[in-house]
Design a protein around this motif. Structure first.
Motif, PDB file in Angstrom:
ATOM      1  N   GLN A 389       0.631  -1.343   0.232  1.00  0.00           N
ATOM      2  CA  GLN A 389      -0.266   0.075   0.339  1.00  0.00           C
ATOM      3  C   GLN A 389       0.916   1.361  -0.109  1.00  0.00           C
ATOM      4  O   GLN A 389       0.640   1.953  -0.753  1.00  0.00           O
ATOM      5  CB  GLN A 389      -1.013   0.038   1.055  1.00  0.00           C
ATOM      6  CG  GLN A 389      -0.641   0.488   2.256  1.00  0.00           C
ATOM      7  CD  GLN A 389       0.316  -0.527   3.641  1.00  0.00           C
ATOM      8  OE1 GLN A 389       0.786  -1.806   2.689  1.00  0.00           O
ATOM      9  NE2 GLN A 389       0.686  -0.690   4.859  1.00  0.00           N
ATOM     10  N   MET A 390       2.007   1.519   0.862  1.00  0.00           N
ATOM     11  CA  MET A 390       3.092   2.332   0.564  1.00  0.00           C
ATOM     12  C   MET A 390       4.043   2.249  -0.550  1.00  0.00           C
ATOM     13  O   MET A 390       3.776   3.551  -1.513  1.00  0.00           O
ATOM     14  CB  MET A 390       3.922   2.155   1.758  1.00  0.00           C
ATOM     15  CG  MET A 390       3.546   1.846   2.827  1.00  0.00           C
ATOM     16  SD  MET A 390       5.035   1.674   4.236  1.00  0.00           S
ATOM     17  CE  MET A 390       4.391   0.531   5.440  1.00  0.00           C
ATOM     18  N   LEU A 393       0.847   4.226  -2.873  1.00  0.00           N
ATOM     19  CA  LEU A 393       0.951   5.367  -2.964  1.00  0.00           C
ATOM     20  C   LEU A 393       1.917   6.213  -3.791  1.00  0.00           C
ATOM     21  O   LEU A 393       1.799   7.467  -4.337  1.00  0.00           O
ATOM     22  CB  LEU A 393       1.148   6.122  -0.965  1.00  0.00           C
ATOM     23  CG  LEU A 393       0.199   5.387  -0.771  1.00  0.00           C
ATOM     24  CD1 LEU A 393       0.159   5.632   1.137  1.00  0.00           C
ATOM     25  CD2 LEU A 393      -1.113   6.317  -1.260  1.00  0.00           C
ATOM     26  N   ILE A 398      -4.065   4.388  -5.717  1.00  0.00           N
ATOM     27  CA  ILE A 398      -4.927   4.438  -4.359  1.00  0.00           C
ATOM     28  C   ILE A 398      -5.325   3.630  -3.309  1.00  0.00           C
ATOM     29  O   ILE A 398      -6.034   2.119  -4.555  1.00  0.00           O
ATOM     30  CB  ILE A 398      -5.871   5.309  -4.952  1.00  0.00           C
ATOM     31  CG1 ILE A 398      -5.573   6.696  -5.471  1.00  0.00           C
ATOM     32  CG2 ILE A 398      -6.431   5.719  -3.817  1.00  0.00           C
ATOM     33  CD1 ILE A 398      -4.970   8.049  -4.810  1.00  0.00           C
ATOM     34  N   THR A 410      -1.201   3.480   7.884  1.00  0.00           N
ATOM     35  CA  THR A 410      -1.072   4.700   6.940  1.00  0.00           C
ATOM     36  C   THR A 410      -1.780   4.978   6.013  1.00  0.00           C
ATOM     37  O   THR A 410      -1.507   5.420   5.394  1.00  0.00           O
ATOM     38  CB  THR A 410       0.407   3.252   5.910  1.00  0.00           C
ATOM     39  OG1 THR A 410      -0.356   2.070   5.608  1.00  0.00           O
ATOM     40  CG2 THR A 410       1.407   2.385   6.367  1.00  0.00           C
ATOM     41  N   ILE A 411      -3.132   4.364   6.133  1.00  0.00           N
ATOM     42  CA  ILE A 411      -4.107   5.011   4.708  1.00  0.00           C
ATOM     43  C   ILE A 411      -5.259   5.233   5.734  1.00  0.00           C
ATOM     44  O   ILE A 411      -5.525   4.677   6.637  1.00  0.00           O
ATOM     45  CB  ILE A 411      -4.590   3.450   4.097  1.00  0.00           C
ATOM     46  CG1 ILE A 411      -3.174   2.441   3.828  1.00  0.00           C
ATOM     47  CG2 ILE A 411      -6.012   3.734   3.208  1.00  0.00           C
ATOM     48  CD1 ILE A 411      -2.913   3.578   2.638  1.00  0.00           C
ATOM     49  N   ASN A 422      -5.559   9.450   2.323  1.00  0.00           N
ATOM     50  CA  ASN A 422      -5.084   8.980   0.982  1.00  0.00           C
ATOM     51  C   ASN A 422      -5.274   7.979   0.526  1.00  0.00           C
ATOM     52  O   ASN A 422      -4.716   6.852  -0.362  1.00  0.00           O
ATOM     53  CB  ASN A 422      -4.181   8.829   1.527  1.00  0.00           C
ATOM     54  CG  ASN A 422      -3.403   7.974   2.717  1.00  0.00           C
ATOM     55  OD1 ASN A 422      -3.955   7.430   3.381  1.00  0.00           O
ATOM     56  ND2 ASN A 422      -1.941   8.033   2.781  1.00  0.00           N
ATOM     57  N   GLY A 423      -6.220   6.984   0.900  1.00  0.00           N
ATOM     58  CA  GLY A 423      -7.174   6.096   0.104  1.00  0.00           C
ATOM     59  C   GLY A 423      -8.425   5.403   0.794  1.00  0.00           C
ATOM     60  O   GLY A 423     -10.050   6.648   1.127  1.00  0.00           O
ATOM     61  N   ASN A 456      -2.271  13.301  -2.542  1.00  0.00           N
ATOM     62  CA  ASN A 456      -1.843  12.944  -0.996  1.00  0.00           C
ATOM     63  C   ASN A 456      -1.564  12.174  -0.836  1.00  0.00           C
ATOM     64  O   ASN A 456      -0.761  11.927  -0.531  1.00  0.00           O
ATOM     65  CB  ASN A 456      -4.100  13.269  -0.379  1.00  0.00           C
ATOM     66  CG  ASN A 456      -4.552  14.155  -0.486  1.00  0.00           C
ATOM     67  OD1 ASN A 456      -3.838  15.537  -0.727  1.00  0.00           O
ATOM     68  ND2 ASN A 456      -6.101  14.172   0.410  1.00  0.00           N
ATOM     69  N   ALA A 457      -1.410  11.398  -2.226  1.00  0.00           N
ATOM     70  CA  ALA A 457      -1.438   9.642  -2.568  1.00  0.00           C
ATOM     71  C   ALA A 457       0.165  10.338  -2.317  1.00  0.00           C
ATOM     72  O   ALA A 457       1.366   9.867  -1.575  1.00  0.00           O
ATOM     73  CB  ALA A 457      -1.393   8.934  -3.324  1.00  0.00           C
ATOM     74  N   SER A 460       2.295  11.389   0.689  1.00  0.00           N
ATOM     75  CA  SER A 460       2.462  10.404   1.772  1.00  0.00           C
ATOM     76  C   SER A 460       4.006  10.002   1.767  1.00  0.00           C
ATOM     77  O   SER A 460       4.052   9.780   1.350  1.00  0.00           O
ATOM     78  CB  SER A 460       1.741   9.072   1.698  1.00  0.00           C
ATOM     79  OG  SER A 460       0.330   9.415   1.629  1.00  0.00           O
TER      80      SER A 460
END
Ligand code: ADP
Length: 481
Positions: A389-390, A393, A398, A410-411, A422-423, A456-457, A460
């Motif tokens: 997921q990181m 981003l 997304i 993290t989300i 961010n998700g 936003n993604a 992050s």
């Protein structure tokens, strides 16, 4: 301060999951905190390093499993990543590691038990011949669980030991009869030490005998103290709660960077986001899906081990409804036969809208999926940290995730009104909840808010700096004790 990372996998040498990414990148971040962190790994048959790049340092003879076993301590003489200042060592013991795969052999506990023994026997040679005297041995996952057990048996008072849990589901269980072959005393086979429901648990050894325990996110550290996530060890964690710390993993932005990524058709960043469309078309072509309506049809990507942990049962039962939302799904993964067959059947049933690529470790396609997808789905049942997921981003892709472990850390759910998040997150582990989150994501894809979400993604930040500082603090406290 010298710290030796002891692990079963690390990039760029060998990888089956996120553990390798962490062991491959955290030592470098620690170097920036003034720590000389080096790694030691088994020398498997298939390592991404040539024989000529390995130099013998010492020959070891170790009494183990009833005979004198030989192993060679080696150092990597060329460091793959030129930015890396970390030194890597290998233990060459062909009787245990010259095999087709890294894991999944009946004698795995014996293999990695030997690895732990050999690491301890290597310490004097590392000190004398490499001028490297670790004050901390930092072991990772069950493969290194017996390291602190042997350290105690061999009466090695220094260095201190830290054990990091990357995934509690893999415990290194073996029949109790193996204990004498591992060179361990029957007195250790009790509920408070190595015994786990009548078997030996290497992981429990790591938990009970180490000087400190960490896991890879604060939420997972709390979750594993509960029966739902504790995998039968929740009692041990509750007892050790003071010693257990959750430190979030980071990712290596020099590797995961759409601006420089050599696997992409076109590079891009937050200012040239239009190029991401070209990556999307390239991805669709690569997996054999029609690329004509690339702009209007969101692509959902998945790069994952195929195991029950990752939520593929939800995906299978929701797929028909998901595809009715006018999206495409691309999955790269390998693992459990059950899920391989399931996905192959779905691929046939939903031909033209679903791509399923089987690849044990297909780095090129993984990068293309991170870049070419619009959304990245991780409906995990549990997720100690999760790196994907990181990574997603970082590529302006997304994440749609279930709120568990590191995914929850993290989300944050996107709120169109405030423009924060961010998700997309769902909580309950069921298809309805997952489909709702996917619906919100796809609706957002068609809205003017999408641009805000993309920015936003991109902004992050999950670089290693903060986590490396936390590990450094932990090392210093341990050494001071
Ligand atoms: P886990 O460690 O549980 O497998 P993580 O999300 O922490 O999950 O890390 C997974 C890592 O492995 C990511 O770097 C992901 O891109 C990579 N990965 C997983 N499956 C594959 C595959 N089939 N090919 C290439 N990379 C993969």
């Amino acid at each position: 301060m010298n710290v030796l990372f002891v692990a079963s996998e690390a990039t760029p040498f060998c990888k089956t999951g996120g553990l390798a990414d962490v062991v491959g990148s955290l030592p470098r971040a620690l170097n920036n905190c003034g720590i000389d962190a080096r790694t030691i790994l088994p020398r498997y048959r298939n390592l991404e390093i040539s024989d000529t790049d390995l130099q013998n340092i010492a020959e070891l003879s170790i009494s183990f499993d009833g005979v004198l076993q030989r192993a060679t301590l080696q150092r990597a003489i060329s460091i793959h990543n030129p930015q890396s200042r970390t030194q890597n060592y290998f233990l060459d013991a062909p009787q245990y590691f010259n095999r087709a795969q890294l894991y999944n052999y009946d004698d795995d506990v014996l293999r990695f038990g030997f690895f732990c023994r050999a690491v301890l026997e290597s310490l004097p040679f590392l000190r004398e011949r490499e001028n490297f005297a670790p004050v901390i041995l930092h072991g990772h996952d069950w493969h290194c669980g017996l390291l602190p057990v042997y350290a105690q048996k061999l009466k090695i008072e220094k260095p201190k030991t830290i054990f990091t849990i990357h995934n509690l589901a893999y415990q290194g269980l073996a029949p109790k009869e193996l204990l004498p072959r591992l060179g361990l005393d029957w007195s250790l086979f009790n509920y408070h030490q190595l015994e786990f429901y009548g078997q030996i648990s290497a992981l429990k050894g790591g938990l009970v005998f180490s000087n400190a325990i960490t896991t890879v996110s604060p939420t997972y550290a709390r979750e594993i103290q509960t029966p739902q996530f504790g995998a039968g060890l929740e009692g041990v964690f509750a007892e050790q709660a003071n010693q257990l710390q959750g430190i979030l993993n980071g990712i290596d932005y020099s590797k995961w960077n759409p601006r420089t990524d050599k696997f992409l058709a076109v590079n891009y960043d937050h200012q040239s986001i239009q190029n991401k469309q070209k990556c999307k078309r390239d991805l669709l072509k690569a997996v054999g899906l029609p690329a004509e309506e690339a702009g209007s049809t969101p692509v959902i990507g998945i790069v994952s081990r195929l195991s029950s942990q990752k939520g593929f049962d939800l995906i299978a039962s929701a797929l028909s409804d998901l595809l009715a939302m006018n999206c495409k799904l691309i999955v790269l993964g390998a693992g459990d036969q059950y899920y391989m067959t399931l996905l192959k059947n779905l691929r046939k049933r939903f031909a033209g809208r679903v791509a399923f690529e089987i690849g044990e470790y297909n780095e090129a396609l993984a990068h293309k999926i991170y870049a070419g997808s619009d959304l990245f789905l991780m409906p995990s049942h549990y997720e100690p940290c999760g790196l994907s997921q990181m990574i997603a981003l970082a590529y302006g892709t997304i994440p749609i995730v279930r709120a568990t472990g590191g995914l929850a850390d993290t989300i944050t759910n996107f709120d169109a009104q405030s423009g924060i998040g961010n998700g997309f997150i769902f909580h309950e582990y069921n298809t309805r909840a997952m489909l709702d989150a996917c619906y919100q994501a796809i609706e957002c894809y068609d809205s003017p808010h999408w641009k805000t979400l993309l920015q936003n993604a991109f902004s992050s930040d999950f670089s290693w700096d903060t986590s490396a500082q936390k590990y450094t603090e932990l090392y210093r406290n341990l050494v001071a004790q």
